[in-house]
Design a protein around this motif. Structure first.
Motif, PDB file in Angstrom:
ATOM      1  N   PHE A  35       0.688  -1.568  -0.421  1.00  0.00           N
ATOM      2  CA  PHE A  35       0.014   0.031   0.058  1.00  0.00           C
ATOM      3  C   PHE A  35       0.162   1.272  -0.164  1.00  0.00           C
ATOM      4  N   LEU A  36       1.815   1.008   1.093  1.00  0.00           N
ATOM      5  CA  LEU A  36       2.575   2.631   0.864  1.00  0.00           C
ATOM      6  C   LEU A  36       3.805   2.641  -0.532  1.00  0.00           C
ATOM      7  N   THR A  37       3.861   1.815  -1.214  1.00  0.00           N
ATOM      8  CA  THR A  37       4.382   1.642  -2.851  1.00  0.00           C
ATOM      9  C   THR A  37       3.652   2.279  -3.360  1.00  0.00           C
ATOM     10  N   THR A  38       2.382   1.852  -3.872  1.00  0.00           N
ATOM     11  CA  THR A  38       1.804   2.239  -4.464  1.00  0.00           C
ATOM     12  C   THR A  38       0.850   4.055  -4.552  1.00  0.00           C
ATOM     13  N   VAL A  39       0.910   3.975  -2.775  1.00  0.00           N
ATOM     14  CA  VAL A  39       0.517   5.577  -2.380  1.00  0.00           C
ATOM     15  C   VAL A  39       1.974   6.771  -2.514  1.00  0.00           C
ATOM     16  N   ALA A  40       2.814   6.395  -2.649  1.00  0.00           N
ATOM     17  CA  ALA A  40       3.923   6.897  -3.084  1.00  0.00           C
ATOM     18  C   ALA A  40       4.361   7.227  -4.730  1.00  0.00           C
ATOM     19  N   THR A  41       4.172   6.064  -5.019  1.00  0.00           N
ATOM     20  CA  THR A  41       4.336   5.910  -6.542  1.00  0.00           C
ATOM     21  C   THR A  41       3.355   6.505  -7.414  1.00  0.00           C
ATOM     22  N   HIS A  42       2.036   7.003  -7.297  1.00  0.00           N
ATOM     23  CA  HIS A  42       1.133   7.380  -7.467  1.00  0.00           C
ATOM     24  C   HIS A  42       1.501   8.090  -7.927  1.00  0.00           C
ATOM     25  N   LEU A  43       1.529   8.681  -8.056  1.00  0.00           N
ATOM     26  CA  LEU A  43       2.138  10.508  -9.349  1.00  0.00           C
ATOM     27  C   LEU A  43       3.181  10.310 -10.136  1.00  0.00           C
ATOM     28  N   LEU A  44       4.505   9.589  -9.964  1.00  0.00           N
ATOM     29  CA  LEU A  44       5.222   9.458 -10.080  1.00  0.00           C
ATOM     30  C   LEU A  44       4.810   7.817 -11.690  1.00  0.00           C
ATOM     31  N   ALA A  45       3.934   7.158 -11.002  1.00  0.00           N
ATOM     32  CA  ALA A  45       3.494   6.218 -12.321  1.00  0.00           C
ATOM     33  C   ALA A  45       2.647   7.143 -13.370  1.00  0.00           C
ATOM     34  N   ALA A  46       1.866   8.345 -12.857  1.00  0.00           N
ATOM     35  CA  ALA A  46       0.892   8.738 -13.937  1.00  0.00           C
ATOM     36  C   ALA A  46       1.424  10.007 -14.580  1.00  0.00           C
ATOM     37  N   GLY A  47       3.076   9.777 -14.674  1.00  0.00           N
ATOM     38  CA  GLY A  47       4.337  11.048 -15.223  1.00  0.00           C
ATOM     39  C   GLY A  47       4.463  11.740 -15.328  1.00  0.00           C
ATOM     40  N   GLY A  48       3.835  12.841 -16.116  1.00  0.00           N
ATOM     41  CA  GLY A  48       5.040  14.118 -16.067  1.00  0.00           C
ATOM     42  C   GLY A  48       6.164  14.590 -16.683  1.00  0.00           C
ATOM     43  N   LYS A  49       6.261  15.732 -16.527  1.00  0.00           N
ATOM     44  CA  LYS A  49       7.284  16.126 -17.106  1.00  0.00           C
ATOM     45  C   LYS A  49       8.459  16.007 -17.222  1.00  0.00           C
ATOM     46  N   ARG A  50       9.265  15.345 -15.689  1.00  0.00           N
ATOM     47  CA  ARG A  50      10.318  15.798 -14.909  1.00  0.00           C
ATOM     48  C   ARG A  50      10.775  17.081 -15.429  1.00  0.00           C
ATOM     49  N   VAL A  51      10.039  17.760 -15.870  1.00  0.00           N
ATOM     50  CA  VAL A  51      11.487  19.538 -16.004  1.00  0.00           C
ATOM     51  C   VAL A  51      12.575  19.448 -14.967  1.00  0.00           C
ATOM     52  N   ARG A  52      12.182  19.025 -13.731  1.00  0.00           N
ATOM     53  CA  ARG A  52      13.102  19.344 -12.568  1.00  0.00           C
ATOM     54  C   ARG A  52      14.721  18.633 -13.009  1.00  0.00           C
ATOM     55  N   PRO A  53      14.327  17.110 -13.057  1.00  0.00           N
ATOM     56  CA  PRO A  53      15.478  16.289 -13.096  1.00  0.00           C
ATOM     57  C   PRO A  53      16.111  16.965 -14.480  1.00  0.00           C
ATOM     58  N   ALA A  54      15.054  16.966 -15.713  1.00  0.00           N
ATOM     59  CA  ALA A  54      16.323  17.266 -16.502  1.00  0.00           C
ATOM     60  C   ALA A  54      16.784  18.747 -16.387  1.00  0.00           C
ATOM     61  N   ILE A  55      16.680  19.409 -15.353  1.00  0.00           N
ATOM     62  CA  ILE A  55      17.645  21.118 -14.939  1.00  0.00           C
ATOM     63  C   ILE A  55      18.364  20.525 -14.293  1.00  0.00           C
ATOM     64  N   VAL A  56      18.259  18.950 -13.732  1.00  0.00           N
ATOM     65  CA  VAL A  56      19.239  18.888 -12.745  1.00  0.00           C
ATOM     66  C   VAL A  56      20.695  18.154 -13.828  1.00  0.00           C
ATOM     67  N   LEU A  57      20.055  17.004 -14.529  1.00  0.00           N
ATOM     68  CA  LEU A  57      20.924  16.996 -16.033  1.00  0.00           C
ATOM     69  C   LEU A  57      21.785  17.549 -16.409  1.00  0.00           C
ATOM     70  N   LEU A  58      21.251  18.894 -17.136  1.00  0.00           N
ATOM     71  CA  LEU A  58      21.943  19.965 -17.910  1.00  0.00           C
ATOM     72  C   LEU A  58      22.810  20.610 -17.201  1.00  0.00           C
ATOM     73  N   ALA A  59      22.494  21.052 -15.690  1.00  0.00           N
ATOM     74  CA  ALA A  59      23.780  21.261 -15.439  1.00  0.00           C
ATOM     75  C   ALA A  59      24.745  20.767 -14.496  1.00  0.00           C
ATOM     76  N   ALA A  60      24.219  19.613 -14.391  1.00  0.00           N
ATOM     77  CA  ALA A  60      25.520  18.799 -14.372  1.00  0.00           C
ATOM     78  C   ALA A  60      26.457  18.701 -14.988  1.00  0.00           C
ATOM     79  N   ARG A  61      26.273  19.119 -17.155  1.00  0.00           N
ATOM     80  CA  ARG A  61      26.870  18.819 -17.883  1.00  0.00           C
ATOM     81  C   ARG A  61      28.102  20.014 -17.777  1.00  0.00           C
ATOM     82  N   PHE A  62      28.060  20.754 -16.563  1.00  0.00           N
ATOM     83  CA  PHE A  62      29.012  22.097 -16.768  1.00  0.00           C
ATOM     84  C   PHE A  62      30.070  21.449 -15.780  1.00  0.00           C
ATOM     85  N   GLY A  63      29.578  19.880 -14.769  1.00  0.00           N
ATOM     86  CA  GLY A  63      30.958  19.667 -14.227  1.00  0.00           C
ATOM     87  C   GLY A  63      32.029  18.844 -15.355  1.00  0.00           C
TER      88      GLY A  63
END
Length: 342
Positions: A35-63
């Protein structure tokens, strides 16, 4: 849809985001508590644009060459968990019924479960960030302090002696932009980028986050639920005076008798909003229609573009960084945020 024009960088970003998703699933999987797994992953499983993690990745390219470190994927996953946790809490406060095209956690399992699940995601984000070092943990803690402060100040509202527009911009800087700034700074830090680069990327993220929120404020009254994946008119329903509302209701110089459509619209809108939140569906549609054709929406579009593009804002912060395909991609994200309003 925001796309990265460089094929090599786009392919790396897709593969890295897939690794982020794998880490998120592994982090939130609780073998003894499905149940905890289902609730915790509910929105992640629904998708999303992942803009913020993409910014993390692109910012990392400067390293370079540190951008392929496992720490970068860990930082991106931590930022996404913080973002999703804030959505769980926001939906409780806003009494939202949908998010990302699926029933919100609070509707499906109740407010208590939604709040506790959001807290659980914050805790898991802290676990992910801990191995990144004391500096990363401190940055995450400062961001969380800002996020909660912004949410609280939005709930309390501006006092009688406060400038409402300045107050609102400070609220969204804390509530929204702080997480964008964290994403940029954490990506740079995880890849070993120099301090001056980390600072410039943080400035970029802060300005981009404000532009993002201002564009969302416009879309809240100009787009349907099907287009945005969440209930339209949520701010009007909650009585939140966003920048489009504040600009629409600005007091103009009094004239003897204003018979223009703008004048009539402004008077009617002011009357509708004076009583607080608008809960009737018909009144909500009317208020959204009046607001969408008010000067407030056009002026907020201009403000969003200013934060994304003009001097001393997001694009200007990028100019101090070395030219690269990653810088071009972050520059393109500024354009995308503005183009959503066209």
């Amino acid at each position: 849809m925001w796309t990265i024009s460089d094929d090599v960088l786009a392919d790396w970003t897709r593969r890295s985001l897939a690794a982020v998703d794998d880490l998120l699933r592994a982090t939130l999987h609780s073998p003894g508590d499905p149940f905890l797994t289902t609730v915790a992953t509910h929105l992640l499983a629904a998708g999303g644009k992942r803009v913020r993690p993409a910014i993390v990745l692109l910012a990392a390219r400067f390293g370079d060459p540190g951008y392929d470190r496992p720490a970068v994927v860990r930082a991106a996953a931590a930022v996404e968990l913080m973002h999703v946790a804030s959505l769980y809490h926001d939906d409780v406060m806003d009494e939202a019924t949908t998010r990302r095209g699926v029933p919100s956690v609070n509707v499906r399992w109740g407010n208590r479960v939604a709040i506790l699940a959001g807290d659980y995601l914050v805790a898991k984000a802290a676990e992910l960030a801990a191995p990144l070092g004391t500096g990363a943990v401190e940055e995450q803690a400062r961001m969380l302090t800002r996020l909660v402060t912004g949410q609280l100040r939005e709930t309390v509202g501006a006092g009688p002696r406060s400038d409402p527009e300045r107050y609102y911009l400070s609220v969204i800087a804390d509530k929204t932009a702080a997480l964008f700034a964290l994403a940029a700074r954490l990506g740079a830090r995880a890849s070993g980028a120099p301090d001056d680069v980390t600072t410039a990327l943080g400035t970029y993220g802060e300005a981009l986050g404000i532009a993002f929120q201002l564009s969302d404020d416009v879309l809240d009254v100009t787009r349907t639920s099907g287009q945005t994946g969440k209930p339209a008119g949520a701010d009007l329903r909650q009585g939140v005076a966003t920048l489009p509302v504040l600009r629409a209701l600005r007091r103009r110089k009094p004239i003897r008798k204003d018979l223009t459509r703008t004048g009539k619209d402004s008077a009617l809108l002011r009357k509708m909003l004076a009583s607080g939140p608008i809960t009737d569906a018909g009144e909500l549609a009317t208020a959204a229609r009046l607001l969408s054709r008010s000067p407030g929406v056009a002026q907020t579009r201009t403000e969003a573009e200013r934060y994304a593009n003009q001097a001393n804002q997001a694009k200007q912060a990028l100019r101090s960084l070395p030219a690269s395909v990653a810088r071009d991609a972050l520059d393109g994200l500024c354009d995308h945020i503005v183009s959503r309003l066209e």
